[in-house]
Design a protein around this motif. Structure first.
Motif, mmCIF file in Angstrom:
data_model
loop_
_atom_site.group_PDB
_atom_site.id
_atom_site.type_symbol
_atom_site.label_atom_id
_atom_site.label_comp_id
_atom_site.label_asym_id
_atom_site.label_seq_id
_atom_site.Cartn_x
_atom_site.Cartn_y
_atom_site.Cartn_z
ATOM 1 N N VAL A 516 0.871 -0.930 0.155
ATOM 2 C CA VAL A 516 -0.009 -0.043 -0.156
ATOM 3 C C VAL A 516 0.720 1.276 0.328
ATOM 4 C CG1 VAL A 516 -0.251 0.048 2.669
ATOM 5 C CG2 VAL A 516 -2.125 1.021 1.004
ATOM 6 N N ASP A 517 2.052 1.200 0.500
ATOM 7 C CA ASP A 517 2.883 2.401 0.667
ATOM 8 C C ASP A 517 3.487 2.914 -0.746
ATOM 9 O OD1 ASP A 517 2.545 2.685 3.460
ATOM 10 O OD2 ASP A 517 4.299 1.118 3.984
ATOM 11 N N GLY A 539 -3.147 -3.753 0.254
ATOM 12 C CA GLY A 539 -3.766 -2.721 1.147
ATOM 13 C C GLY A 539 -3.195 -3.184 2.494
ATOM 14 N N ILE A 540 -1.728 -3.254 2.426
ATOM 15 C CA ILE A 540 -1.043 -3.706 3.806
ATOM 16 C C ILE A 540 0.070 -2.817 3.760
ATOM 17 C CG2 ILE A 540 0.085 -5.329 5.145
ATOM 18 C CD1 ILE A 540 -1.652 -7.538 3.795
ATOM 19 N N MET A 653 -7.248 -4.136 3.353
ATOM 20 C CA MET A 653 -6.717 -4.535 4.682
ATOM 21 C C MET A 653 -6.483 -3.100 5.560
ATOM 22 S SD MET A 653 -7.472 -7.773 5.302
ATOM 23 C CE MET A 653 -6.398 -8.126 6.569
ATOM 24 N N GLU A 654 -6.228 -2.209 4.973
ATOM 25 C CA GLU A 654 -5.609 -0.794 5.416
ATOM 26 C C GLU A 654 -6.476 0.249 5.101
ATOM 27 O OE1 GLU A 654 -4.450 1.083 7.978
ATOM 28 O OE2 GLU A 654 -2.697 -0.065 7.771
ATOM 29 N N ASP A 655 -6.684 1.296 5.927
ATOM 30 C CA ASP A 655 -7.812 2.364 5.864
ATOM 31 C C ASP A 655 -7.249 3.542 5.144
ATOM 32 O OD1 ASP A 655 -5.853 3.471 7.782
ATOM 33 O OD2 ASP A 655 -7.508 3.815 9.475
ATOM 34 N N TYR A 656 -5.858 3.408 4.757
ATOM 35 C CA TYR A 656 -5.344 4.440 3.776
ATOM 36 C C TYR A 656 -4.911 4.072 2.530
ATOM 37 C CZ TYR A 656 -0.588 3.161 5.135
ATOM 38 O OH TYR A 656 0.565 2.289 5.529
ATOM 39 N N SER A 657 -5.722 2.891 2.093
ATOM 40 C CA SER A 657 -5.526 2.207 0.902
ATOM 41 C C SER A 657 -5.777 3.515 -0.229
ATOM 42 C CB SER A 657 -6.231 1.277 0.626
ATOM 43 O OG SER A 657 -6.336 0.656 -0.739
#
Length: 693
Positions: A516-517, A539-540, A653-657
C-alpha cells in the motif's frame, strides 16, 4: 416462572448473484438453528442475492430472483416453526430499499427497510438504495403474486416497527445503523425492545474487529438488551474480505463470538438466556427509565410466537470469560489468504503464479498463499464439507485429498525468479530457499536477452545509440522499466502455459506484490509485474508486512525469511555497483510513507494541514526539513496518481489504501507544483522560524 429464550445469529459466505448457492447456505443455517432448538434465526445483510451486487441492484432480475428464493424458503419444511429474518432488496412504491424480511410459518410479518445508508470508505449504498425516512411509520406493501400464493396474504407491513411476541419485543438494525451516532437501537430499546438483531455486511481491516464489538457491547449495556449481530464472511466478488465475527451480547457481556477468519461457509451461534435479566438490567438504570417513560411509542407487529422454551434440559449460555481477536500478523496470514481462496474456488483457474523476487513484498505474498494451503489442510482434517470438493474442482482431480500444506502448495502455486543482469545471488538464494520452504513449483529464468532485444530494437528504430544507465535520467528509467515490464509478460506466459506443461488444462491467476505504501508513492512501473489479476498485499503497509514475515518465520517454521526482512529493500533494476535501494529511490522511508498515508486518507489532510500536523508529530525535526518532505511526497503523489487507475485489484486491509476504483475516489491528474498550497507551507515555516528568532 422465569422465561428462558433461545435465538441464533448466523455467519454466511455468500456470493453475488449465486441465488442457488445462497439459498442452499441459508437453508443449511436454518436446519442447524432448529437442531439447536432455536426459536429465532437472524441472518446477514442482503444474504439472498449477495451484498456486493452493486449496479446489478438496478436490474429488475436481482429483485425477481430474490423473491423467487424467498418463495422457496417460505415453502421449505425446514423453515416452519421458527421465526426467520433474511436480507434482500425490495422495491416499494418505486423506490429500492435494502430490507430485512421477517416471516413465520409462511406468513410475512414485517419488511423492515434500512434507514441509514453507508456511503463512506468502500461503501456506496446510496447509489442503489434509499434510506427509509418515515420513522415509526408502517404502511402496506403489495406482495408479488408468487409470494401471495404461498403466504396467503396480499400485503405485508413495510416500515419502521418492532415485533411484539408473546413474551418479548424485538427491534431491528441493519449494519450502518449501529455505527451511526443516532443509532436506531436507542429509541427502539427505550420504546420497550428487549432484543435488537442486526444483519450486517461489515468488511475486515487490520485492527478493526474490536471496534465493532465495543459498539455492540456498549449498545447492549447502556440500553439493556440482548444484541444479536449477524455478519457475512469471505470474498463475495469484491476487493473487501467480509470478516464474520457474528456475536450475541447480553447486557454488555459477550455470550457468543463467531470466528474472525475461517473457511466455514455456514456458522451458527445459538444462545439461551433469561428475559428477566434484560428487564432487571433496564430497571437498574434509573436515567434510562426516566427517558423511556417519555419516549414516543413504536408501532408493533403482534406475532403469536414466543422465544421462551421449557427450562427442562436447557442450560443458560454463560458470558465468555475472555474475548480476544487475532493479532495484526495473524490477520494478514488469514484475511488475504481466505480472500484469495474464495476468488480461486469461484473462478475457472487452477492455481496462482507469482514472480518471486526474494524481497519482502513477494515473499509476503508467497507466505500468504502457503498460509491459505495450511488453512485448507487444517480445515479438511477436521471437517467433511465443501472445502475438499472445492480443492478437487480447482485441481480437476476428484480423488485428491491434501494432507500436507507443502504438497498442496506445489499443486496450486507456481513461483519464478526472473533474473536480469542486475539481479544478485542474494535475492536469488532468498527466493529459492523460500520456495523450498513452502513447497511451491519454482522456476528460475533469465530475462536479459529479451530486455536487450527490446532496447536494441527501439534504439535502432529511433536512429540512436543504445541508452545506458550512465546517460540521462530518461535513459536510466527506460532501462529499468523494460526489465520490470518484461517480467509482466513472462508472468502471463507462465500463468497460461504452466498447466499445459504438466499435461493439464486450465490457467493460473497472476499475483502481484506492490504494498500500500508503494502504491501511494507510485513507486512501481506501470504495467510491470505489479500488474496482474490479484494483489493480496495491496492494502497492507511495508511495516506490517515485515512484522508478518517475522511472525510467519516462527509460526510456520520458515526461518529462512528472517534474512529477507534484514536486507535493504531493492528493485535490483540498476547495475549492482550502484547499491540501489527503494528508500533512496523514493526519497522517503517506508515509515514516513505510512504516516503520509494515514494523514492523507483517514485524517483527510491536504499539503498544508499535513504539514501543520507533522510539525507536532515530528517535533524532533526542523520545520523547513519537514516542509521539504511534505512537498516531495505530494509532488511524487501527483506525478504518479494516474497509476492508481490500473492498480491490480487488492485485498482491502488498511484504511489508507489509495485504490481508486472504490475506496479512494480522488482525481487521476493533479497540478504538480501545488503553488497555492506550498506557499502556505512556506508561510507557516517562516512564521515558526521568526518566532524562534
Amino acid at each position: 416462572m422465569t422465561e428462558v429464550a433461545t435465538l441464533s445469529t448466523v455467519t454466511l459466505n455468500q456470493f453475488v448473484l449465486d441465488f442457488e448457492g445462497n439459498k442452499r447456505r441459508i437453508l443449511e443455517s436454518i436446519k442447524i438453528c432448529k437442531a439447536e432448538r432455536s426459536r429465532f434465526r437472524c441472518g446477514p445483510e442482503l444474504e439472498i442475492c449477495g451484498y456486493n451486487c452493486q449496479d446489478h441492484f438496478y436490474e429488475r432480475d436481482t429483485q425477481t430472483h430474490s423473491w423467487e428464493v424467498l418463495v422457496d424458503l417460505l415453502k421449505d419444511v425446514n423453515c416452519q416453526d421458527i421465526l426467520i429474518d433474511v436480507g434482500m432488496p425490495v422495491m416499494h412504491n418505486g423506490v429500492n430499499y435494502n430490507c430485512r424480511v421477517v416471516f413465520l410459518n409462511k406468513k410475512i410479518l414485517l419488511i423492515r427497510p434500512k434507514m441509514i445508508m453507508c456511503d463512506d470508505a468502500n461503501y456506496r449504498e446510496s447509489r442503489w438504495f434509499t434510506g427509509w425516512t418515515k420513522k415509526r411509520h408502517v404502511e402496506d406493501h403489495m406482495l408479488p403474486e408468487i409470494i401471495a400464493a404461498v403466504a396467503g396474504q396480499r400485503t405485508a407491513p413495510f416500515g419502521d416497527a418492532l415485533l411484539q411476541l408473546t413474551d418479548t419485543k424485538i427491534g431491528f438494525e441493519i449494519c450502518e445503523e449501529l455505527w451511526n451516532p443516532m443509532s436506531t437501537h436507542l429509541e427502539q430499546t427505550l420504546a420497550g425492545a428487549d432484543i435488537i438483531v442486526n444483519g450486517s455486511g461489515s468488511h475486515a481491516e487490520i485492527r478493526k474487529a474490536f471496534y465493532a464489538m465495543e459498539l455492540i457491547k456498549t449498545a447492549s449495556a447502556k440500553c439493556g438488551c440482548l444484541y444479536a449481530f449477524s455478519n457475512l464472511r469471505g470474498c463475495d466478488g469484491e476487493r473487501v474480505y467480509l470478516n464474520g465475527c457474528s456475536t450475541i451480547v447480553l447486557n454488555g457481556e459477550v455470550l457468543k463470538l463467531g470466528k474472525q477468519y475461517a473457511l466455514d461457509d455456514v456458522e451458527v451461534l445459538t444462545a439461551t438466556f433469561q428475559l428477566d435479566e434484560i428487564h432487571a438490567h433496564k430497571v437498574k438504570i434509573r436515567s434510562r427509565s426516566l427517558v423511556g417513560a417519555n419516549t414516543e411509542s413504536y408501532p408493533c407487529i403482534e406475532t403469536p410466537w414466543s422465544l421462551s422454551v421449557s427450562t427442562k434440559h436447557r442450560n443458560l449460555t454463560l458470558p465468555m470469560e475472555k474475548v480476544e481477536f487475532v493479532c495484526p500478523e495473524e490477520e494478514i496470514a488469514s484475511g488475504p489468504a481466505l480472500w484469495l481462496w474464495d476468488y480461486l474456488r469461484r473462478s475457472p483457474a487452477s492455481g496462482f503464479f507469482l514472480p518471486l523476487s526474494g524481497g519482502v513484498d513477494s515473499a509476503s505474498v508467497a507466505i500468504i498463499v502457503y498460509s491459505m494451503c495450511r488453512l485448507i489442510v487444517d480445515h479438511i482434517n477436521t471437517h467433511d464439507d465443501h472445502v475438499l470438493k472445492d480443492v478437487q474442482k480447482v485441481l480437476r482431480d476428484p480423488t485428491y485429498k491434501p494432507t500436507d500444506p507443502r504438497e498442496l502448495c506445489g499443486k496450486l502455486f507456481t513461483t519464478c525468479y526472473m533474473a536480469s543482469d542486475n539481479s544478485s545471488e542474494t535475492t536469488r538464494n532468498f527466493a529459492q530457499a523460500l520456495a523450498v520452504g513452502i513447497g511451491s513449483n519454482h522456476r528460475v529464468i533469465s530475462i536479459s536477452n529479451v530486455c536487450s532485444t527490446f532496447v536494441e530494437t527501439t534504439a535502432e528504430a529511433l536512429g540512436k545509440e543504445k541508452p545506458t544507465f550512465e546517460g540521462t535520467r530518461e535513459e536510466n528509467l527506460a532501462l529499468q522499466n523494460v526489465q520490470a515490464r518484461s517480467r509482466m509478460v513472462f508472468a502471463y506466459m507462465f500463468a497460461q502455459l504452466t498447466p499445459w506443461s504438466r499435461g493439464e488444462n486450465g490457467f493460473l491467476l497472476v499475483l502481484t506484490s506492490a504494498n500500500v505504501d508503494e502504491a501511494i508513492r507510485g513507486y512501481f512501473t506501470k504495467y510491470d509485474c505489479s500488474s496482474g489479476d490479484l494483489n493480496p498485499i495491496g492494502g497492507i503497509s511495508k511495516t506490517d508486512l515485515k512484522r508478518f514475515i517475522i511472525y510467519a518465520s516462527q509460526k510456520f517454521g520458515l526461518h529462512m525469511v528472517e534474512q529477507i526482512v534484514e536486507a535493504p529493500p531493492t528493485a535490483e533494476l540498476c547495475p549492482l555497483k550502484e547499491n540501489q535501494t527503494d528508500e533512496e529511490d523514493m526519497g522517503m522511508t517506508y515509515k514516513e510513507l505510512s504516516c503520509y498515508g494515514k494523514l492523507r486518507k483517514p485524517l483527510a489532510c491536504g499539503p498544508y494541514s499535513m504539514m501543520a500536523k507533522l510539525i507536532h508529530l515530528w517535533n524532533d525535526q526542523e520545520p523547513r526539513d519537514i516542509a521539504k518532505k511534505v512537498k516531495h511526497f505530494y509532488r511524487s503523489y501527483a506525478a504518479n496518481r494516474h497509476k492508481m487507475s490500473i492498480l491490480t485489484p487488492s485485498c482491502h486491509m488498511e484504511d489508507y489504501s489509495p485504490e481508486d476504483h472504490r475506496h479512494d475516489l480522488r482525481p487521476i491528474f493533479y497540478p504538480l507544483d501545488f503553488t497555492w498550497q506550498f506557499q502556505r507551507i512556506d508561510d507557516l515555516v517562516n512564521n515558526l522560524e521568526s518566532e524562534v528568532d
